[in-house]
Design a protein around this motif. Sequence first.
Motif, PDB file in Angstrom:
ATOM      1  N   ARG A  23      31.524  32.444  44.912  1.00 16.78           N
ATOM      2  CA  ARG A  23      31.568  33.226  45.789  1.00 16.78           C
ATOM      3  C   ARG A  23      30.719  34.535  45.861  1.00 16.78           C
ATOM      4  N   THR A  24      29.926  34.599  46.900  1.00 17.98           N
ATOM      5  CA  THR A  24      29.000  35.802  47.260  1.00 17.98           C
ATOM      6  C   THR A  24      29.120  36.243  48.559  1.00 17.98           C
ATOM      7  N   THR A  25      28.423  37.460  48.871  1.00 19.78           N
ATOM      8  CA  THR A  25      28.438  37.939  50.289  1.00 19.78           C
ATOM      9  C   THR A  25      27.375  37.283  50.964  1.00 19.78           C
ATOM     10  N   VAL A  31      20.831  39.012  44.512  1.00 18.54           N
ATOM     11  CA  VAL A  31      21.912  38.398  44.447  1.00 18.54           C
ATOM     12  C   VAL A  31      22.998  38.735  43.662  1.00 18.54           C
ATOM     13  N   THR A  32      24.113  39.029  43.974  1.00 22.95           N
ATOM     14  CA  THR A  32      25.308  39.656  43.213  1.00 22.95           C
ATOM     15  C   THR A  32      26.311  38.557  42.923  1.00 22.95           C
ATOM     16  N   LEU A  33      26.638  38.353  41.587  1.00 23.74           N
ATOM     17  CA  LEU A  33      27.625  37.449  41.116  1.00 23.74           C
ATOM     18  C   LEU A  33      28.784  38.166  40.906  1.00 23.74           C
ATOM     19  N   TRP A  35      32.410  36.284  40.086  1.00 25.29           N
ATOM     20  CA  TRP A  35      33.398  35.519  39.333  1.00 25.29           C
ATOM     21  C   TRP A  35      32.784  34.974  38.144  1.00 25.29           C
ATOM     22  N   THR A  36      33.558  34.767  37.102  1.00 24.50           N
ATOM     23  CA  THR A  36      33.297  33.634  36.150  1.00 24.50           C
ATOM     24  C   THR A  36      32.674  32.325  36.453  1.00 24.50           C
ATOM     25  N   GLY A  37      31.707  32.059  35.928  1.00 21.54           N
ATOM     26  CA  GLY A  37      31.215  30.566  36.376  1.00 21.54           C
ATOM     27  C   GLY A  37      30.283  30.743  37.450  1.00 21.54           C
ATOM     28  N   SER A  38      29.985  32.059  38.236  1.00 26.82           N
ATOM     29  CA  SER A  38      29.025  32.028  39.125  1.00 26.82           C
ATOM     30  C   SER A  38      27.671  31.836  38.624  1.00 26.82           C
ATOM     31  N   LYS A 103      27.336  33.385  35.058  1.00 30.39           N
ATOM     32  CA  LYS A 103      28.069  34.589  34.614  1.00 30.39           C
ATOM     33  C   LYS A 103      29.157  34.113  33.604  1.00 30.39           C
ATOM     34  N   GLU A 104      29.256  34.667  32.388  1.00 29.67           N
ATOM     35  CA  GLU A 104      30.055  34.277  31.338  1.00 29.67           C
ATOM     36  C   GLU A 104      31.449  35.120  31.426  1.00 29.67           C
ATOM     37  N   VAL A 105      31.498  36.039  32.003  1.00 27.87           N
ATOM     38  CA  VAL A 105      32.597  37.009  31.866  1.00 27.87           C
ATOM     39  C   VAL A 105      33.187  37.034  33.346  1.00 27.87           C
TER      40      VAL A 105
END
Length: 376
Positions: A23-25, A31-33, A35-38, A103-105
């Motif tokens: 999910r992003t804007t 680009v802003t990530l 959630w995890t797994g993004s 994104k791992e966290v």
Amino acid sequence: MSGDAYLQVHRLAEIEHLKIHGRTTGGLDPVTLFWTGSAIELNVQASGLWIEVESGYDQYESWISILINSVPVSRQMLNAGRHWICVFRGMNLDTVKNIRIVKEVQAMSGDPGCYLQFHAVRTDGAFLPVEAKPYRLEFIGDSITSGEGVIGAREELDWIPAWFSGVHNYTAMTADAVQAEYRVISQSGWGVLTSWDNNPKGNLPDIYEQVCGLLTGERNEALGAHKENDFESWQPDVVVVNLGTNDNGAFHSPEWVDEGTGQRYKQRLKEDGSYHEDDLAAFEAAVVKFLGKLRRYNNTAHILWAYGMLGIPLMPAIYRAVDAYIQSTGDKKVSVFQLPDMTDETAGARTHPGLLAHQQTARELSGYIKGLLSGS
């Protein structure tokens, strides 16, 4: 002269074939990530690639994994600030590499200063289209779904970002097995009705319709975390809900007191150790309500309530709630799946499921989902 001198900078917004996961804007500059797994994904025919990353935190730093041709080759903590990271260099200029930076966290509800952005890449090559996968999965869960404890020795008990992983995680493994794109909505300690410590604000259903509604602070609000999610742009084939573990924990934890109002909250056990009927009914009502919300936003998806890995004490209540929802709505595309329990051999850090447990869960869950997708 170094080959890196010939690299050219490309803003992410300029890359036609860039693919964004999670999910992003919708913004691409940067680009802003959340959630995890993004992740950001691209196919590039080049000898080298760097990426410009910006990260910030007050307490919990971001970690990323770099996958080249679907294989994790690098995992690193990101220092605060804006800087360039080498993804690869010195490779064959003529071959196409699939690159995914993950994104791992999890999104950190307890750290308003935590954020992760990507601005640009440097490369000497060309970008090619990324092949679309045939299915889409959405996972909703707690610390298990955030991959807490997958990384680190079993003796590790510190609650730090290093022990989280969005790559070595049943969500990523399940999606890979069924050839699906996937998204994760998860938060450690949260539940469907209450968090593990009886805080009624710690529930995923209340923030589900926002891009990342559990984040706090002016920066995250400015980044669009509280905006309405664009559900029409990405509809899953299956929604997997792995909630209930922390709701059970609330029955065994002290009451939570709202400092603002003085109101007290507690999921109660009776003297014989069984669940108090009223509180169990409140949990079941929360499950029914969330199923209704999920259906409103995901018109055609199969909704699968998957529960287990750390025990199944609330499984009877989940079955009753799902059955009550089906009976009241006639919605047949809903089911329950029991996940394999963690054992001494499959445990990871922080008394959470380890890599072996996630692999076992992915094998069993992907088999079930394949049956749903094939209509069998």
